[in-house]
Scaffold this motif. Structure first.
Motif, PDB file in Angstrom:
ATOM      1  N   ASN A  53      -6.547 -46.195 -10.695  1.00  0.00           N
ATOM      2  CA  ASN A  53      -6.723 -47.054 -11.888  1.00  0.00           C
ATOM      3  C   ASN A  53      -5.632 -48.018 -12.197  1.00  0.00           C
ATOM      4  N   PHE A  54      -5.656 -49.253 -11.611  1.00  0.00           N
ATOM      5  CA  PHE A  54      -4.764 -50.104 -11.657  1.00  0.00           C
ATOM      6  C   PHE A  54      -4.780 -51.067 -12.964  1.00  0.00           C
ATOM      7  N   VAL A  55      -5.117 -50.759 -13.894  1.00  0.00           N
ATOM      8  CA  VAL A  55      -4.868 -51.353 -15.328  1.00  0.00           C
ATOM      9  C   VAL A  55      -3.429 -51.242 -15.475  1.00  0.00           C
ATOM     10  N   GLN A  56      -2.939 -52.602 -15.966  1.00  0.00           N
ATOM     11  CA  GLN A  56      -1.467 -52.600 -16.267  1.00  0.00           C
ATOM     12  C   GLN A  56      -1.360 -51.981 -17.536  1.00  0.00           C
ATOM     13  N   SER A  57       0.070 -51.145 -17.424  1.00  0.00           N
ATOM     14  CA  SER A  57       0.307 -50.467 -18.725  1.00  0.00           C
ATOM     15  C   SER A  57       1.464 -51.196 -19.444  1.00  0.00           C
ATOM     16  N   SER A  58       2.092 -50.497 -20.938  1.00  0.00           N
ATOM     17  CA  SER A  58       3.011 -51.294 -21.321  1.00  0.00           C
ATOM     18  C   SER A  58       4.255 -51.071 -20.805  1.00  0.00           C
ATOM     19  N   LEU A  59       5.240 -51.611 -21.349  1.00  0.00           N
ATOM     20  CA  LEU A  59       6.675 -51.759 -20.880  1.00  0.00           C
ATOM     21  C   LEU A  59       7.502 -51.094 -21.818  1.00  0.00           C
ATOM     22  N   ARG A  60       8.628 -50.482 -21.227  1.00  0.00           N
ATOM     23  CA  ARG A  60       9.594 -50.052 -22.378  1.00  0.00           C
ATOM     24  C   ARG A  60      10.926 -50.444 -22.005  1.00  0.00           C
ATOM     25  N   GLU A  61      11.900 -50.669 -22.631  1.00  0.00           N
ATOM     26  CA  GLU A  61      13.226 -51.316 -22.666  1.00  0.00           C
ATOM     27  C   GLU A  61      14.035 -50.159 -22.326  1.00  0.00           C
ATOM     28  N   TYR A  94       2.563 -64.816 -14.353  1.00  0.00           N
ATOM     29  CA  TYR A  94       3.353 -63.385 -14.193  1.00  0.00           C
ATOM     30  C   TYR A  94       4.902 -64.053 -14.726  1.00  0.00           C
ATOM     31  N   ASN A  95       5.498 -62.924 -15.009  1.00  0.00           N
ATOM     32  CA  ASN A  95       7.045 -62.894 -14.854  1.00  0.00           C
ATOM     33  C   ASN A  95       7.675 -61.615 -14.486  1.00  0.00           C
ATOM     34  N   VAL A  96       8.961 -61.442 -14.196  1.00  0.00           N
ATOM     35  CA  VAL A  96       9.532 -60.473 -13.929  1.00  0.00           C
ATOM     36  C   VAL A  96      10.510 -60.105 -14.968  1.00  0.00           C
ATOM     37  N   GLN A  97      10.477 -58.868 -15.635  1.00  0.00           N
ATOM     38  CA  GLN A  97      11.571 -58.740 -16.823  1.00  0.00           C
ATOM     39  C   GLN A  97      12.627 -57.606 -16.205  1.00  0.00           C
ATOM     40  N   GLN A  98      14.051 -58.086 -16.466  1.00  0.00           N
ATOM     41  CA  GLN A  98      14.983 -57.093 -15.978  1.00  0.00           C
ATOM     42  C   GLN A  98      15.509 -56.240 -17.138  1.00  0.00           C
ATOM     43  N   GLY A  99      15.633 -55.138 -17.039  1.00  0.00           N
ATOM     44  CA  GLY A  99      15.856 -54.136 -17.931  1.00  0.00           C
ATOM     45  C   GLY A  99      14.718 -53.588 -18.785  1.00  0.00           C
ATOM     46  N   TYR A 100      13.732 -53.490 -18.167  1.00  0.00           N
ATOM     47  CA  TYR A 100      12.463 -53.177 -18.604  1.00  0.00           C
ATOM     48  C   TYR A 100      11.672 -52.295 -17.191  1.00  0.00           C
ATOM     49  N   LEU A 101      10.834 -51.280 -17.706  1.00  0.00           N
ATOM     50  CA  LEU A 101       9.971 -50.661 -16.822  1.00  0.00           C
ATOM     51  C   LEU A 101       8.689 -50.397 -17.242  1.00  0.00           C
ATOM     52  N   GLU A 102       7.705 -50.593 -16.449  1.00  0.00           N
ATOM     53  CA  GLU A 102       6.438 -50.199 -16.560  1.00  0.00           C
ATOM     54  C   GLU A 102       5.915 -48.968 -17.039  1.00  0.00           C
ATOM     55  N   ASN A 103       5.324 -48.444 -17.955  1.00  0.00           N
ATOM     56  CA  ASN A 103       4.935 -47.227 -18.121  1.00  0.00           C
ATOM     57  C   ASN A 103       3.939 -46.858 -17.180  1.00  0.00           C
ATOM     58  N   SER A 104       3.728 -45.489 -17.060  1.00  0.00           N
ATOM     59  CA  SER A 104       2.623 -44.912 -16.456  1.00  0.00           C
ATOM     60  C   SER A 104       1.197 -45.057 -17.259  1.00  0.00           C
ATOM     61  N   ASN A 105       0.191 -45.517 -16.536  1.00  0.00           N
ATOM     62  CA  ASN A 105      -0.941 -45.620 -17.490  1.00  0.00           C
ATOM     63  C   ASN A 105      -1.937 -44.409 -17.608  1.00  0.00           C
ATOM     64  N   VAL A 106      -1.451 -43.295 -17.339  1.00  0.00           N
ATOM     65  CA  VAL A 106      -2.076 -42.170 -17.627  1.00  0.00           C
ATOM     66  C   VAL A 106      -2.173 -41.751 -19.164  1.00  0.00           C
ATOM     67  N   ASP A 107      -3.047 -41.523 -19.732  1.00  0.00           N
ATOM     68  CA  ASP A 107      -3.469 -41.196 -21.093  1.00  0.00           C
ATOM     69  C   ASP A 107      -3.417 -39.813 -21.204  1.00  0.00           C
TER      70      ASP A 107
END
Length: 274
Positions: free
Chosen positions: A86-94, A221-234
């Motif tokens: 499932n390629f849905v984009q997930s949230s980000l965390r700093e 699009y943009n690329v953010q430094q100091g952030y990671l995309e979370n897993s999209n697992v619920d």
């Protein structure tokens, strides 16, 4: 009766495979950029059942001809055809870590299109990933946590000369003495990707080559430094589906046990009456 054995057994095997997929999703619920797998269940091809009988013709010789009467169709069980990410984009965390990158997509020219980092696997072949949890190795190269080299737009390994670098929203790494553009691969149909282990994806044979995200018209699009995309697992939904898979496995198991008891009676009890 034997068909019932096969149907119940196939149901158990399908739920076991489904449980393995769900368990792997739950294990990776905290893995950055992980894309949850969805098990696709399919039924075996339908079989047409017909009753064979004889029909007498209204002639003096009383001839009989064979005929068939359609009864209906039957399936012999289900199986897991494939596990589809499932390629849905997930949230980000700093995180505040300079080597952590997160891809953020806006509008895309294709409904399902997605951007990926391009890296190099152990054999030197290009692979794709969404997990931007990178690091810098002892030689100053930007790598994944599994030691795969992150590639630039020209397909070369990125030498950052240390941790003192800045990342622009366009994906340009600026470090003392130079700069390098991240290889941001845009894939119009991510379903052509196959999981390759260690958060990597590879394109299936015959798939179209990805485009440079910077050259795709209408892509935001943009690329953010100091952030990671979370897993999209619920986790909550996954736990519910795991319970459902367990209950379905259990029901098929009871059906199999019932068939086994009936077969035991047919062989050991009814046979003695004869």
């Amino acid at each position: 009766m034997l068909r019932g054995f096969y149907t119940a057994t196939n149901g158990m095997l399908a739920q076991q495979k489904r449980m393995e997929v769900l368990s792997n999703n739950m294990t990776n619920a905290m893995t950055p950029g992980y894309k949850a797998d969805q098990a696709s269940l399919r039924a075996f091809p339908e079989l047409l059942i017909q009753r064979m009988e004889n029909q007498e013709l209204p002639v003096t010789s009383q001839r009989r001809v064979g005929t068939t009467t359609p009864i209906g169709s039957i399936n012999t069980g289900v199986y897991v055809q494939e596990a589809i990410p499932n390629f849905v984009q997930s949230s980000l965390r700093e995180t505040g870590v300079s080597t952590d990158f997160a891809l953020v997509q806006g509008e895309t020219p294709d409904e399902n299109g997605m951007i990926f980092f391009m890296v190099e696997n152990e054999e030197g072949q290009p692979r794709y990933m969404r997990n931007g949890n990178f690091t810098v190795d002892g030689a100053g190269f930007l790598t994944t946590n599994h030691g795969h080299y992150v590639l630039d737009a020209a397909g070369n390994r990125i030498q950052t000369n240390g941790l003192e670098f800045q990342l622009t929203p366009e994906g340009l790494i600026q470090y003392p003495g130079g700069q390098a553009a991240l290889n941001l691969a845009y894939i119009a149909d991510p379903n052509q990707l196959i999981k390759n282990g260690n958060d990597l994806f590879e394109l299936e044979e015959g798939a179209a080559a990805p485009a440079d995200a910077r050259t795709v018209a209408g892509l935001q699009y943009n690329v953010q430094q100091g952030y990671l995309e979370n897993s999209n697992v619920d986790p909550g939904q996954t736990m519910t589906e795991m319970m459902s898979a367990y209950r379905t496995f259990e029901m098929n198991q009871k059906v199999l046990q019932a068939y086994d008891r009936n077969m035991d009676k047919a062989v050991n009890d009814i046979a003695k009456l004869g």
